[in-house]
Write an enzyme that holds these catalytic residues in place. Structure first.
Site, PDB file in Angstrom:
ATOM      1  N   ASP A  59     -10.524   0.855  -4.994  1.00  0.00           N
ATOM      2  CA  ASP A  59     -10.521   2.323  -4.909  1.00  0.00           C
ATOM      3  C   ASP A  59     -11.100   2.968  -6.160  1.00  0.00           C
ATOM      4  O   ASP A  59     -11.132   4.201  -6.254  1.00  0.00           O
ATOM      5  CB  ASP A  59      -9.089   2.858  -4.752  1.00  0.00           C
ATOM      6  CG  ASP A  59      -8.439   2.431  -3.449  1.00  0.00           C
ATOM      7  OD1 ASP A  59      -9.155   2.214  -2.463  1.00  0.00           O
ATOM      8  OD2 ASP A  59      -7.190   2.318  -3.434  1.00  0.00           O
TER       9      ASP A  59
ATOM     10  N   ASP B 290       0.824  -1.209   0.000  1.00  0.00           N
ATOM     11  CA  ASP B 290       0.000   0.000   0.000  1.00  0.00           C
ATOM     12  C   ASP B 290       0.864   1.268   0.000  1.00  0.00           C
ATOM     13  O   ASP B 290       1.794   1.388   0.810  1.00  0.00           O
ATOM     14  CB  ASP B 290      -0.862  -0.029   1.271  1.00  0.00           C
ATOM     15  CG  ASP B 290      -2.000   0.971   1.241  1.00  0.00           C
ATOM     16  OD1 ASP B 290      -2.904   0.800   0.428  1.00  0.00           O
ATOM     17  OD2 ASP B 290      -1.975   1.906   2.068  1.00  0.00           O
TER      18      ASP B 290
ATOM     19  N   GLU C 274       2.093  -0.281  -4.714  1.00  0.00           N
ATOM     20  CA  GLU C 274       1.119   0.725  -5.134  1.00  0.00           C
ATOM     21  C   GLU C 274       1.840   2.070  -5.125  1.00  0.00           C
ATOM     22  O   GLU C 274       2.272   2.538  -4.076  1.00  0.00           O
ATOM     23  CB  GLU C 274      -0.082   0.753  -4.189  1.00  0.00           C
ATOM     24  CG  GLU C 274      -1.221   1.599  -4.759  1.00  0.00           C
ATOM     25  CD  GLU C 274      -2.147   2.154  -3.698  1.00  0.00           C
ATOM     26  OE1 GLU C 274      -3.314   2.404  -4.020  1.00  0.00           O
ATOM     27  OE2 GLU C 274      -1.716   2.362  -2.557  1.00  0.00           O
TER      28      GLU C 274
END
Ligand code: TEU
Ligand code: CA
Length: 553
Positions: A328, A200, A255
């Protein structure tokens, strides 16, 4: 050629809260996932990426972790996790965990200790600053989920940095003890036998030493020049690789919002000793006057330019991730296809074809393989996601934009679109739960659901199944180089893949009408690997949302 497994794999992302509820409490859980492994096997994917399943107060649905080595009670127990991992492995499926280490929850033990301040082992585990002289926040940065990026802590008498919500304080990676603790935790999971990590916002772990005010964007200053791709990020990833990743056979994907192809070649370079691949966001990023809240579609020429640049500039140097959807993003068929018109199925198949024939590791987000669509929100009370709730407050309730103006923008891209429960069948609550789901099911579940698609040989599901099978059958899909054709067309996305004498032609119509297209001669006498029109392709035109893949031999 010795191609690593993760270059040949197809990944399926599970958002556990919304995937399958096993005990009727309305919340998806680990046992629910275990009960659906055969479905994933049937689809043909190789790897499951699990969005966070760790203990969390759920300010941001698990992306705020209070214990990295415990399972969220609502999702089950560590035994349930071990069972899921064992059953998945038995079936030949791998499991990649979400690693959220840019920040923890403010309820994590490290933060609880850190806020006590002096004389404490965890004192410098987070980014603490005094206010400006004369009072006020340390700088003008805004947090990703609204409000300033600094929160004053009474107990410690200082501000802490949180790039996301105030319940997600940023870890201080410059502190070697933080890195050791994170690496130990990762090792613990690797020893359990997991198969990799999705990291993340890993591009944000290193911050510049001085933290000046940022350029005002909207209400607050922009932190990105000081926090994204910071000075030591590559050093930290190499250290992580040496100390943990390199010791196991893993798949790693970072990410990295805002990353350029050049930076990606460092993060995910063949021999840079960091990660296997990154998620880039250029192709899903369409900013408007209200920032990311925008209903505009990207021009096809721009989309092609971006994706083609990633294809060619990483070629031979680094490895791509391929995705339209994740937890998302809005639903791909709503964003790029025809979700309400007559071409939902065809456009979902076209999008899948267009993406899956590129070079890189494809990611399928739960429900994408059914052509699931955005949710018909009626009002701001329908939002569950912290980001949408705060954005509505900040933009609308503050009076900066009218509801009428803002509503289409926020509903087009709200993260909640992706988070409605998985549509398994046409029974109540789409077969997701026997209770009341934590978030309502999309009312179109009676038409769009897995059971119906499994019974229909022409479904989106079987199209995905076929695309995955083709990837296993034809090495050119993994290895071939990429060449864009018809770059100026606003209607067609056409490209070739090339491996020695072998060639593939991928032709996709992004419109709802016939468009002139002549198949290059070398493909006319070849074979058609896949199409979304049952009667095969016609030379001279591509019909609405038509997609086909031709091979020159
Ligand atoms: O997302 C970070 C990120 O850069 C964005 O995709 C972000 O969620 C959104 O676009 C904000 O506009 C990651 C996770 O994927 C997301 O779910 C988390 O909320 C976030 O980090 C914080 O952990
Ligand atoms: Ca449950």
């Amino acid at each position: 050629m010795n191609t690593p497994w993760w270059k040949q794999a197809v990944v399926y992302q599970i958002y556990p809260r919304s995937f399958m509820d096993s005990n009727g409490d309305g919340i998806g859980d680990l046992k629910g996932i275990t009960s659906r492994l055969d479905y994933l096997k049937k689809l043909g994917v190789d790897v499951i990426w699990l969005s966070p399943v760790y203990q969390s107060p759920n300010d941001d649905n698990g992306y705020d972790i209070s214990d990295y080595q415990a399972i969220m009670a609502e999702f089950g127990t560590m035994e349930d996790f071990d069972e899921l991992l064992a059953k998945a492995h038995e079936k030949g499926l791998k499991i990649v965990m979400d690693l959220v280490v840019n920040h923890t929850s403010d309820e994590h033990r490290w933060f609880v200790e850190s806020r006590k301040g002096d004389g404490n082992r965890y004192r410098d585990y987070y980014i603490w600053r005094d206010g400006k002289e004369g009072g006020g926040l340390p700088n003008n940065w805004g947090a990703c989920f609204g409000g300033p990026a600094w929160e004053f802590d009474e107990e410690r008498g200082q501000y802490y940095l949180h790039l996301f919500s105030k319940k997600q304080p940023d870890l201080n990676w410059d502190n070697p003890a933080v890195r050791e603790d994170v690496f130990d935790m990762m090792t613990w999971w690797c020893e359990k036998g997991i198969d990799g990590f999705r990291m993340d916002v890993i591009s944000m772990i290193s911050k510049t030493e001085d933290m000046p005010d940022g350029e005002i964007r909207g209400l607050y200053g922009d932190y990105s020049p000081y926090c994204v791709h910071g000075p030591r990020v590559h050093e930290y990833l190499r250290e992580m690789n040496q100390k943990v990743l390199s010791k196991y056979d893993l798949m790693t994907v970072g990410e990295t919002a805002g990353v350029t192809t050049k930076e990606a070649c460092v993060y995910a370079g063949n021999d840079t000793g960091e990660l296997n691949m990154v998620f880039q966001f250029e192709h899903v990023d369409v900013h408007g006057p209200y920032g990311k809240w925008n209903e505009k579609r990207m021009l096809l020429t721009r989309l092609k330019k971006i994706l083609s640049r990633w294809q060619t500039e990483l070629s031979g140097k680094a490895w791509n991730s391929l995705y339209w959807d994740n937890h998302d993003q809005p639903r791909a068929v709503s964003r790029f296809g025809d979700d309400r018109g007559p071409f939902r199925v065809r456009s979902a198949k076209m999008l899948a074809t267009c993406l899956h024939m590129m070079q890189g590791t494809p990611y399928i987000y739960q429900g994408e393989e059914l052509g699931m669509t955005n949710y018909p929100f009626k009002g701001p009370r329908d939002f569950h996601d912290i980001e949408s709730i705060h954005a509505y407050e900040e933009w609308c309730e503050s009076g900066r934009v009218s509801h009428e103006e803002f509503w289409p923008c926020i509903t087009a891209v709200s993260r909640d679109n992706a988070r409605t429960p998985m549509q398994w069948d046409d029974t109540d609550q789409a077969g997701f739960t026997t209770g009341t789901p934590w978030m309502p099911v999309n009312p179109n579940y009676r038409e769009i659901n897995a059971r119906a698609e499994l019974a229909d040989p022409d479904s989106v599901f079987y199209h995905y199944q076929k695309l995955i099978a083709l990837r296993k059958q034809y090495p050119i899909i993994v290895e071939g180089t990429y060449r864009l054709l018809m770059a100026d067309s606003e209607e067609l996305f056409v490209y070739e893949r090339i491996l020695g004498e072998e060639k593939l032609l991928v032709a996709c119509n992004f419109t709802d009408h016939d468009t002139v297209f002549h198949v290059p001669r070398e493909f006319i006498s070849g074979t058609c690997l896949i199409t979304n029109y049952e009667d095969g392709f016609r030379d001279g035109k591509l019909r609405a949302y038509e997609a086909m893949v031709l091979r020159n031999m």
